[in-house]
Design a protein around this motif. Sequence first.
Motif, mmCIF file in Angstrom:
data_model
loop_
_atom_site.group_PDB
_atom_site.id
_atom_site.type_symbol
_atom_site.label_atom_id
_atom_site.label_comp_id
_atom_site.label_asym_id
_atom_site.label_seq_id
_atom_site.Cartn_x
_atom_site.Cartn_y
_atom_site.Cartn_z
ATOM 1 N N LEU A 67 59.176 -45.901 36.479
ATOM 2 C CA LEU A 67 58.648 -45.712 35.543
ATOM 3 C C LEU A 67 59.271 -44.517 34.300
ATOM 4 C CD1 LEU A 67 56.313 -46.215 33.394
ATOM 5 C CD2 LEU A 67 54.917 -44.386 34.363
ATOM 6 N N ASP A 68 59.709 -43.599 35.044
ATOM 7 C CA ASP A 68 60.583 -42.539 34.457
ATOM 8 C C ASP A 68 61.869 -43.207 33.685
ATOM 9 O OD1 ASP A 68 58.566 -40.525 34.524
ATOM 10 O OD2 ASP A 68 59.580 -39.553 36.358
ATOM 11 N N SER A 69 62.618 -43.886 34.710
ATOM 12 C CA SER A 69 63.854 -44.557 34.467
ATOM 13 C C SER A 69 63.516 -45.599 33.029
ATOM 14 C CB SER A 69 64.420 -45.310 35.500
ATOM 15 O OG SER A 69 64.716 -44.487 36.521
ATOM 16 N N LEU A 70 62.569 -46.351 33.018
ATOM 17 C CA LEU A 70 62.195 -47.169 32.266
ATOM 18 C C LEU A 70 61.756 -46.475 30.886
ATOM 19 C CD1 LEU A 70 60.363 -50.066 34.076
ATOM 20 C CD2 LEU A 70 62.754 -50.305 33.335
ATOM 21 N N LYS A 71 61.083 -45.588 31.007
ATOM 22 C CA LYS A 71 60.613 -44.975 29.580
ATOM 23 C C LYS A 71 62.047 -44.127 28.968
ATOM 24 C CE LYS A 71 57.476 -41.679 30.399
ATOM 25 N NZ LYS A 71 56.550 -40.839 30.851
ATOM 26 N N ALA A 72 62.992 -43.812 29.719
ATOM 27 C CA ALA A 72 64.221 -43.210 29.309
ATOM 28 C C ALA A 72 64.926 -44.501 28.534
ATOM 29 C CB ALA A 72 65.264 -42.692 30.287
ATOM 30 N N MET A 73 64.866 -45.622 28.994
ATOM 31 C CA MET A 73 65.442 -46.762 28.317
ATOM 32 C C MET A 73 64.831 -47.539 27.205
ATOM 33 S SD MET A 73 66.550 -48.759 31.944
ATOM 34 C CE MET A 73 67.313 -48.087 33.233
ATOM 35 N N SER A 89 70.568 -58.770 22.578
ATOM 36 C CA SER A 89 71.208 -57.644 22.052
ATOM 37 C C SER A 89 72.608 -57.251 22.476
ATOM 38 C CB SER A 89 70.376 -56.352 21.900
ATOM 39 O OG SER A 89 70.488 -55.847 23.432
ATOM 40 N N GLY A 90 73.451 -56.501 21.598
ATOM 41 C CA GLY A 90 74.897 -56.237 22.167
ATOM 42 C C GLY A 90 74.987 -54.642 22.601
ATOM 43 N N GLU A 91 73.687 -54.148 22.829
ATOM 44 C CA GLU A 91 73.959 -52.648 23.010
ATOM 45 C C GLU A 91 74.361 -52.300 24.278
ATOM 46 O OE1 GLU A 91 69.417 -51.594 24.148
ATOM 47 O OE2 GLU A 91 69.481 -52.128 22.161
ATOM 48 N N GLU A 95 76.219 -56.050 32.932
ATOM 49 C CA GLU A 95 75.571 -55.139 34.551
ATOM 50 C C GLU A 95 74.852 -54.402 34.169
ATOM 51 O OE1 GLU A 95 75.962 -54.439 38.223
ATOM 52 O OE2 GLU A 95 76.948 -55.736 37.235
ATOM 53 N N ALA A 96 74.491 -53.628 33.090
ATOM 54 C CA ALA A 96 73.632 -52.815 32.593
ATOM 55 C C ALA A 96 71.994 -53.567 32.468
ATOM 56 C CB ALA A 96 73.745 -51.941 31.566
ATOM 57 N N LYS A 97 72.268 -54.582 31.664
ATOM 58 C CA LYS A 97 71.297 -55.455 31.686
ATOM 59 C C LYS A 97 70.571 -56.128 32.969
ATOM 60 C CE LYS A 97 72.516 -56.871 26.957
ATOM 61 N NZ LYS A 97 72.964 -58.362 26.202
ATOM 62 N N LEU A 98 71.560 -56.482 33.730
ATOM 63 C CA LEU A 98 71.074 -56.828 35.165
ATOM 64 C C LEU A 98 70.413 -55.626 35.839
ATOM 65 C CD1 LEU A 98 71.082 -58.972 37.311
ATOM 66 C CD2 LEU A 98 73.057 -57.784 38.095
ATOM 67 N N ASN A 99 70.901 -54.623 35.614
ATOM 68 C CA ASN A 99 70.025 -53.446 36.486
ATOM 69 C C ASN A 99 68.811 -53.173 35.605
ATOM 70 O OD1 ASN A 99 72.083 -52.954 38.482
ATOM 71 N ND2 ASN A 99 73.328 -51.508 37.102
ATOM 72 N N ARG A 100 68.626 -53.005 34.435
ATOM 73 C CA ARG A 100 67.430 -52.864 33.802
ATOM 74 C C ARG A 100 66.331 -54.026 34.115
ATOM 75 N NH1 ARG A 100 65.463 -51.460 28.329
ATOM 76 N NH2 ARG A 100 63.091 -51.910 28.570
ATOM 77 N N LEU A 101 66.857 -55.122 34.353
ATOM 78 C CA LEU A 101 65.775 -56.485 34.627
ATOM 79 C C LEU A 101 65.413 -56.329 35.916
ATOM 80 C CD1 LEU A 101 67.018 -59.307 32.360
ATOM 81 C CD2 LEU A 101 65.089 -57.940 31.930
ATOM 82 N N TYR A 102 66.229 -55.988 36.855
ATOM 83 C CA TYR A 102 66.138 -55.688 38.444
ATOM 84 C C TYR A 102 65.058 -54.626 38.480
ATOM 85 C CZ TYR A 102 66.743 -54.215 43.231
ATOM 86 O OH TYR A 102 66.280 -53.811 44.507
ATOM 87 N N LEU A 103 65.158 -53.596 37.689
ATOM 88 C CA LEU A 103 64.134 -52.272 37.671
ATOM 89 C C LEU A 103 62.662 -52.873 37.047
ATOM 90 C CD1 LEU A 103 64.105 -49.349 38.385
ATOM 91 C CD2 LEU A 103 64.932 -48.907 36.189
ATOM 92 N N GLU A 104 62.827 -53.835 35.984
ATOM 93 C CA GLU A 104 61.562 -54.171 35.413
ATOM 94 C C GLU A 104 60.733 -54.881 36.371
ATOM 95 O OE1 GLU A 104 60.177 -53.806 32.381
ATOM 96 O OE2 GLU A 104 61.655 -52.839 31.305
ATOM 97 N N LEU A 131 70.053 -60.978 42.187
ATOM 98 C CA LEU A 131 69.939 -62.396 41.510
ATOM 99 C C LEU A 131 70.649 -62.563 40.234
ATOM 100 C CD1 LEU A 131 66.065 -63.161 42.317
ATOM 101 C CD2 LEU A 131 68.150 -63.856 43.574
ATOM 102 N N PRO A 132 70.847 -63.581 39.725
ATOM 103 C CA PRO A 132 71.574 -63.662 38.383
ATOM 104 C C PRO A 132 70.541 -63.025 37.253
ATOM 105 C CG PRO A 132 71.689 -65.789 39.513
ATOM 106 C CD PRO A 132 70.825 -64.832 40.234
ATOM 107 N N LEU A 133 71.197 -62.521 36.256
ATOM 108 C CA LEU A 133 70.414 -61.921 35.030
ATOM 109 C C LEU A 133 69.419 -62.933 34.530
ATOM 110 C CD1 LEU A 133 70.255 -59.781 33.042
ATOM 111 C CD2 LEU A 133 71.903 -61.356 31.650
#
Length: 170
Positions: A67-73, A89-91, A95-104, A131-133
Amino acid sequence: MKAKASDLIDKCASGAFRAYAHLTKKGSKIPEVMRAWSFKQEELRKQGMQDKEIANLAVDKIRNKDLDSLKAMGGPFTSAAAVDQYILSGECDNEAKLNRLYLEVRYARDTSLSLPKASDLFRLIKDHKKLPLSTYAINIKLYLNNITSNDEVTMYDFSKVMDALLSNST
């Protein structure tokens, strides 16, 4: 397998295993770690915690860290549209998107009360790999649509829904 085991024995000097004996003697590292663990477990039991509650402490720590990590994002996603917007988004890179969705997905699994934690919707890895994004995106969108679009939660056979979505996306 046995052939390799004999190689290990043949290539070692006689009594080589004794080199590790000092680690198990009183006052050395291994007994000290075991003693500290036993002390911590006893302290938790004195606080009135049962084994199940002690095991849940680890899950709570992971969930709160997520939750803390997701709040920071920017906070956990609350709608499928937010997931789509993030993916398009292109922000950041894939790899960063994959890690964020894994966390989600992991956070959704740990906080969901309506679905079992073993649901395919919350699958995080397959064959010891992430898994794939697109799979994480589909899973989190299905979860968010299910919990936000119905006053009465309807349980779907998610494996069929995912198969249909995956066949449409290719």
